[in-house]
Design an enzyme around this catalytic site. Sequence first.
Site, PDB file in Angstrom:
ATOM      1  N   SER A 128      44.867   9.941  94.474  1.00 46.11           N
ATOM      2  CA  SER A 128      44.454   9.462  93.158  1.00 46.11           C
ATOM      3  C   SER A 128      45.006  10.357  92.058  1.00 46.11           C
ATOM      4  O   SER A 128      45.188  11.564  92.250  1.00 46.11           O
ATOM      5  CB  SER A 128      42.919   9.447  93.075  1.00 46.11           C
ATOM      6  OG  SER A 128      42.481   9.284  91.747  1.00 46.11           O
ATOM      7  N   TYR A 153      34.861  13.497  93.373  1.00 50.19           N
ATOM      8  CA  TYR A 153      35.796  12.471  93.850  1.00 50.19           C
ATOM      9  C   TYR A 153      37.211  13.041  93.912  1.00 50.19           C
ATOM     10  O   TYR A 153      37.910  12.913  94.918  1.00 50.19           O
ATOM     11  CB  TYR A 153      35.752  11.257  92.929  1.00 50.19           C
ATOM     12  CG  TYR A 153      36.856  10.251  93.189  1.00 50.19           C
ATOM     13  CD1 TYR A 153      36.879   9.518  94.370  1.00 50.19           C
ATOM     14  CD2 TYR A 153      37.868  10.043  92.253  1.00 50.19           C
ATOM     15  CE1 TYR A 153      37.899   8.603  94.621  1.00 50.19           C
ATOM     16  CE2 TYR A 153      38.883   9.127  92.497  1.00 50.19           C
ATOM     17  CZ  TYR A 153      38.886   8.420  93.678  1.00 50.19           C
ATOM     18  OH  TYR A 153      39.895   7.519  93.930  1.00 50.19           O
TER      19      TYR A 153
END
Length: 344
Positions: A128, A153
């Site tokens: 990501s 995350y």
Amino acid sequence: MKKILVTGAAGFIGHAYTKKLLEAGHSVLGIDNLNDYYDVALKEARLSDIGAHDSFEFEKIDMADRGGMEKLFARWKPEVVVNLAAQAGVRYSLDNPHAYVDSNVQGFVNVLEGCRHNDVEHLIFASSSSVYGANTTVPFSVSQTVDHPISLYAATKKAGELMAHSYAHLYKLPCTGLRFFTVYGPWGRPDMAYFKFVKALYEGEPIDVFNNGDMKRDFTYIDDIVEAMTRLIDKTPEESADWDASAPDPSFSNAPYRLYNIGNNNPESLMDFIKYIEVETGIEAQKNFMEMQPGDVYETYADTDALEKEIGFKPSTSLQDGLHKFVEWYKSYYGLEDQQKAAL
């Protein structure tokens, strides 16, 4: 043609990518735990959209199920594994951190072990743009050090990159990591801003505009993501003799390991983004201007030179075109076109 295992097959990217693989003639085993982080009916509809393809098999399983994953790998013996399953969402990681460790760390270890013990030829895994964290030098390059995540995350995604490299080094497992930049489009995730904004406008609700609208995102249309991933299947990483251990570049290695950004290489302002949605829906948004949310970054901007050099492709769908396609899908999926016709 390959036997390919796709984790997160009922997810946004997993659904689109699985369809592309099947159209290309590959055999696909899709897995997903169909959790309720967002509307399960949407995930089930994505699976139905893939259809009863002769070359597609689906199994509901949680990647964190070690025994189940071991049996699945041993039974199916995939040649290529594409790991797209993950607990997504920066803000949700503030409320439910254990879900991220279970899926993004423990689940990914189980995938790595399955690849190791079953002679998988190539592992492609989703990372990501959030891994860039506190970095402010733009465009973000895969050659930059990313040691300062600002959300759990992001930390779990960085951990995934490190774990993959260790398996590439120890077991010569070819691994390709993909840092996605704000993927959007039809069949997307309801927790993403573009989806929430369109929903709010059609329902006459206000939208929350963080950092008072002063943010930028490198939006990447789903078809561009899928095209790049498809071209990477046969680009199996090899050990590089050019890698310098005294000045290590994190994007490649003397192990069979590569990292790429997949973005549009064109950050758009949040206010322009909202304007495009207003144009496509024909509705002016009621805006709640708010401060920056914890875990958010001011700007994302992908340097895609390495990807373009490797596969001869650069994402290029404009935000206006991509949002037009999303709004058309949204109206169709939720029956708004029929409602509008009935109201005439």
